[in-house]
Scaffold this motif. Structure first.
Motif, mmCIF file in Angstrom:
data_model
loop_
_atom_site.group_PDB
_atom_site.id
_atom_site.type_symbol
_atom_site.label_atom_id
_atom_site.label_comp_id
_atom_site.label_asym_id
_atom_site.label_seq_id
_atom_site.Cartn_x
_atom_site.Cartn_y
_atom_site.Cartn_z
ATOM 1 N N ILE A 1 0.830 -1.205 0.000
ATOM 2 C CA ILE A 1 0.000 0.000 0.000
ATOM 3 C C ILE A 1 0.867 1.259 0.000
ATOM 4 C CG2 ILE A 1 -1.952 -1.177 1.063
ATOM 5 C CD1 ILE A 1 -1.293 0.168 3.699
ATOM 6 N N GLN A 2 2.116 1.137 0.443
ATOM 7 C CA GLN A 2 3.041 2.250 0.272
ATOM 8 C C GLN A 2 3.286 2.495 -1.224
ATOM 9 O OE1 GLN A 2 6.377 0.914 2.733
ATOM 10 N NE2 GLN A 2 5.908 2.498 4.223
ATOM 11 N N ALA A 3 3.346 1.404 -1.989
ATOM 12 C CA ALA A 3 3.498 1.539 -3.437
ATOM 13 C C ALA A 3 2.284 2.233 -4.045
ATOM 14 C CB ALA A 3 3.693 0.165 -4.069
ATOM 15 N N GLY A 4 1.103 2.019 -3.444
ATOM 16 C CA GLY A 4 -0.082 2.726 -3.901
ATOM 17 C C GLY A 4 0.079 4.223 -3.733
ATOM 18 N N ALA A 5 0.643 4.630 -2.604
ATOM 19 C CA ALA A 5 0.888 6.049 -2.364
ATOM 20 C C ALA A 5 1.927 6.589 -3.351
ATOM 21 C CB ALA A 5 1.361 6.264 -0.928
ATOM 22 N N ILE A 6 2.937 5.772 -3.645
ATOM 23 C CA ILE A 6 3.965 6.189 -4.604
ATOM 24 C C ILE A 6 3.363 6.390 -5.994
ATOM 25 C CG2 ILE A 6 6.065 5.438 -5.789
ATOM 26 C CD1 ILE A 6 6.632 6.328 -3.013
ATOM 27 N N LEU A 7 2.384 5.559 -6.343
ATOM 28 C CA LEU A 7 1.716 5.712 -7.634
ATOM 29 C C LEU A 7 1.128 7.112 -7.779
ATOM 30 C CD1 LEU A 7 0.740 4.432 -10.276
ATOM 31 C CD2 LEU A 7 -1.277 3.598 -9.043
ATOM 32 N N ALA A 8 0.629 7.659 -6.682
ATOM 33 C CA ALA A 8 0.089 9.020 -6.713
ATOM 34 C C ALA A 8 1.174 10.031 -7.082
ATOM 35 C CB ALA A 8 -0.527 9.360 -5.357
ATOM 36 N N VAL A 9 2.385 9.821 -6.557
ATOM 37 C CA VAL A 9 3.494 10.729 -6.863
ATOM 38 C C VAL A 9 3.890 10.618 -8.341
ATOM 39 C CG1 VAL A 9 5.903 11.265 -6.335
ATOM 40 C CG2 VAL A 9 4.333 10.703 -4.509
ATOM 41 N N VAL A 10 3.821 9.409 -8.868
ATOM 42 C CA VAL A 10 4.104 9.215 -10.293
ATOM 43 C C VAL A 10 3.152 10.063 -11.134
ATOM 44 C CG1 VAL A 10 4.075 7.555 -12.191
ATOM 45 C CG2 VAL A 10 5.045 6.902 -9.985
ATOM 46 N N LEU A 11 1.893 10.070 -10.764
ATOM 47 C CA LEU A 11 0.906 10.851 -11.507
ATOM 48 C C LEU A 11 1.163 12.353 -11.364
ATOM 49 C CD1 LEU A 11 -2.346 8.839 -10.646
ATOM 50 C CD2 LEU A 11 -1.025 8.795 -12.773
ATOM 51 N N ILE A 12 1.514 12.784 -10.164
ATOM 52 C CA ILE A 12 1.744 14.213 -9.928
ATOM 53 C C ILE A 12 2.998 14.708 -10.649
ATOM 54 C CG2 ILE A 12 2.377 15.884 -8.137
ATOM 55 C CD1 ILE A 12 0.518 14.301 -6.250
ATOM 56 N N TYR A 13 4.038 13.878 -10.652
ATOM 57 C CA TYR A 13 5.309 14.281 -11.274
ATOM 58 C C TYR A 13 5.504 13.644 -12.657
ATOM 59 C CZ TYR A 13 6.928 16.386 -6.893
ATOM 60 O OH TYR A 13 7.081 17.185 -5.800
ATOM 61 N N ARG A 14 4.429 13.284 -13.306
ATOM 62 C CA ARG A 14 4.539 12.577 -14.587
ATOM 63 C C ARG A 14 5.306 13.379 -15.632
ATOM 64 N NH1 ARG A 14 -0.488 14.399 -13.718
ATOM 65 N NH2 ARG A 14 -1.556 15.666 -15.296
ATOM 66 N N GLU A 15 5.146 14.698 -15.666
ATOM 67 C CA GLU A 15 5.875 15.512 -16.654
ATOM 68 C C GLU A 15 7.368 15.540 -16.338
ATOM 69 O OE1 GLU A 15 4.108 19.345 -16.971
ATOM 70 O OE2 GLU A 15 2.168 18.582 -17.678
ATOM 71 N N ARG A 16 7.715 15.665 -15.071
ATOM 72 C CA ARG A 16 9.124 15.651 -14.680
ATOM 73 C C ARG A 16 9.756 14.291 -14.978
ATOM 74 N NH1 ARG A 16 11.731 19.652 -14.108
ATOM 75 N NH2 ARG A 16 11.070 20.516 -12.100
ATOM 76 N N LEU A 17 9.030 13.235 -14.687
ATOM 77 C CA LEU A 17 9.539 11.896 -14.951
ATOM 78 C C LEU A 17 9.747 11.667 -16.440
ATOM 79 C CD1 LEU A 17 7.338 9.884 -12.428
ATOM 80 C CD2 LEU A 17 9.805 10.259 -12.277
ATOM 81 N N TRP A 18 8.833 12.175 -17.254
ATOM 82 C CA TRP A 18 8.985 12.051 -18.707
ATOM 83 C C TRP A 18 10.200 12.842 -19.183
ATOM 84 C CZ3 TRP A 18 7.772 9.009 -22.466
ATOM 85 C CH2 TRP A 18 7.897 9.437 -23.786
ATOM 86 N N GLN A 19 10.397 14.014 -18.614
ATOM 87 C CA GLN A 19 11.561 14.829 -18.960
ATOM 88 C C GLN A 19 12.852 14.093 -18.642
ATOM 89 O OE1 GLN A 19 12.044 18.301 -16.536
ATOM 90 N NE2 GLN A 19 13.715 19.159 -17.759
ATOM 91 N N LEU A 20 12.908 13.468 -17.466
ATOM 92 C CA LEU A 20 14.114 12.745 -17.062
ATOM 93 C C LEU A 20 14.310 11.474 -17.879
ATOM 94 C CD1 LEU A 20 13.782 13.151 -13.193
ATOM 95 C CD2 LEU A 20 15.417 14.315 -14.695
ATOM 96 N N ALA A 21 13.208 10.823 -18.237
ATOM 97 C CA ALA A 21 13.301 9.588 -19.011
ATOM 98 C C ALA A 21 13.764 9.834 -20.440
ATOM 99 C CB ALA A 21 11.944 8.877 -19.022
ATOM 100 N N THR A 22 13.415 10.982 -20.994
ATOM 101 C CA THR A 22 13.754 11.271 -22.388
ATOM 102 C C THR A 22 15.029 12.102 -22.546
ATOM 103 O OG1 THR A 22 12.316 13.245 -22.374
ATOM 104 C CG2 THR A 22 11.338 11.154 -23.101
ATOM 105 N N CYS A 23 15.613 12.548 -21.424
ATOM 106 C CA CYS A 23 16.785 13.427 -21.543
ATOM 107 C C CYS A 23 17.973 12.708 -22.174
ATOM 108 C CB CYS A 23 17.168 13.999 -20.173
ATOM 109 S SG CYS A 23 17.799 12.790 -18.988
ATOM 110 N N PHE A 24 18.018 11.378 -22.062
ATOM 111 C CA PHE A 24 19.131 10.630 -22.655
ATOM 112 C C PHE A 24 18.956 10.460 -24.163
ATOM 113 C CE2 PHE A 24 18.864 9.349 -18.214
ATOM 114 C CZ PHE A 24 20.174 9.521 -17.803
ATOM 115 N N LEU A 25 17.715 10.588 -24.623
ATOM 116 C CA LEU A 25 17.438 10.479 -26.044
ATOM 117 C C LEU A 25 17.492 11.831 -26.742
ATOM 118 C CD1 LEU A 25 14.384 8.038 -25.839
ATOM 119 C CD2 LEU A 25 16.787 7.466 -26.233
ATOM 120 N N ARG A 26 17.460 12.895 -25.938
ATOM 121 C CA ARG A 26 17.466 14.248 -26.501
ATOM 122 C C ARG A 26 18.598 15.041 -25.842
ATOM 123 N NH1 ARG A 26 11.690 16.305 -25.072
ATOM 124 N NH2 ARG A 26 12.479 18.189 -26.093
ATOM 125 N N PRO A 27 19.826 14.851 -26.287
ATOM 126 C CA PRO A 27 20.968 15.529 -25.672
ATOM 127 C C PRO A 27 20.921 17.050 -25.797
ATOM 128 C CG PRO A 27 21.610 14.462 -27.722
ATOM 129 C CD PRO A 27 20.235 13.975 -27.409
#
Length: 277
Positions: free
Chosen positions: A46-72
């Motif tokens: 259920i802690q992972a459930g709470a973390i899922l909420a953070v994924v949704l809130i920071y989804r744009e930041r996470l996408w930025q970090l995930a794609t930064c290696f593909l877009r130097p």
């Protein structure tokens, strides 16, 4: 039906307390005395459930970090630093947590069953928060606005996550946020974001580790998956609301109110719960 209601309440408690600096593990250990003891998989899941909420809130930041290696050539910074540098620091913080966490697990560490250690951790954690807030404020006045996450902070945040897990009542979010404020950034929002982002792989990995252990041992057959699902969903929804509120709150408030809450709750538990319980 009663068991599902208890699971719902535990999920709500987890969602509210996971990211507020008041210790979700401590609250769950206390709540389970009245709502029924749960498995390690349930508590970590259920802690992972709470973390899922953070994924949704920071989804744009996470996408930025995930794609930064593909877009130097990406020019958008993360709190004034290059995205790949920030991503590497998240990886290092998680790596430190993973190595130390596995070592603690191999040593056979178990969460305390008595209330007193949790109560004292709540009280002492409140003292730590007030002291850390004071010294962080002095750093901010002396150094000015600093949002950059250093390598030192990345390593110490990784260590802080493990220490918070070893001492329920300490609070993972409080430990990691204030480590960042005391040894690196002076910006509360930047410190909070890094602490929350590191928590994403940490808690998902912990859930996966526990799930594999449960499946291998055959304990999965004894897990109440309906209650688990109810608590997981409740945790995710309430955590989303709690984090949204916290991110707004810290823009104009200090963490002092949370320290006071910890004092009151810890003192109440020490006074009202019989010794040895």
């Amino acid at each position: 039906m009663t068991d599902l209601l208890n699971a719902l309440l535990l999920g709500i408690i987890e969602g509210i307390t996971e990211f507020l600096p008041i210790s979700s593990t401590g609250h769950l250990l206390i709540a389970e005395r009245w709502l029924g003891h749960r498995s390690d998989l349930f508590n970590i899941g259920i802690q992972a459930g709470a973390i899922l909420a953070v994924v949704l809130i920071y989804r744009e930041r996470l996408w930025q970090l995930a794609t930064c290696f593909l877009r130097p050539d990406q020019k958008t910074s993360v709190h004034g630093q290059e995205p790949r540098d920030y991503a590497y620091k998240l990886v290092v913080a998680f790596g430190v947590t993973a190595v130390l966490g596995i070592a603690v697990k191999k040593l056979g560490f178990e969460l305390p069953e008595q209330v007193a250690p949790v109560a004292w951790a709540l009280v002492l954690g409140g003292v730590w928060m007030i002291a850390a807030e004071y010294f962080a404020g002095r750093r901010a006045l002396a150094l000015g606005e600093r949002s950059t996450i250093t390598w030192t902070v990345a390593i110490l945040v990784g260590v802080a996550q493990v220490l918070a897990g070893v001492f329920p009542g300490t609070s993972r979010s409080a430990a990691t946020i204030f480590v960042a404020l005391l040894f690196g950034t002076t910006n509360r929002a930047a410190a909070t974001e890094f602490a929350f982002l590191v928590g994403i792989p940490t808690m998902f990995a912990a859930t996966g580790y526990e799930l594999i252990d449960v499946l291998q041992s055959g304990e999965a057959a004894n897990e109440d998956w309906a209650a688990f699902s109810v608590a997981f969903i409740a945790s995710a929804i309430t955590a989303f609301i709690a984090v949204k509120w916290l991110l707004t709150y810290i823009q104009s408030h200090r963490f002092t109110a949370f320290a006071v809450y910890r004092f009151v709750l810890g003192a109440a538990l020490l006074l009202l719960v019989p010794a040895g319980s």
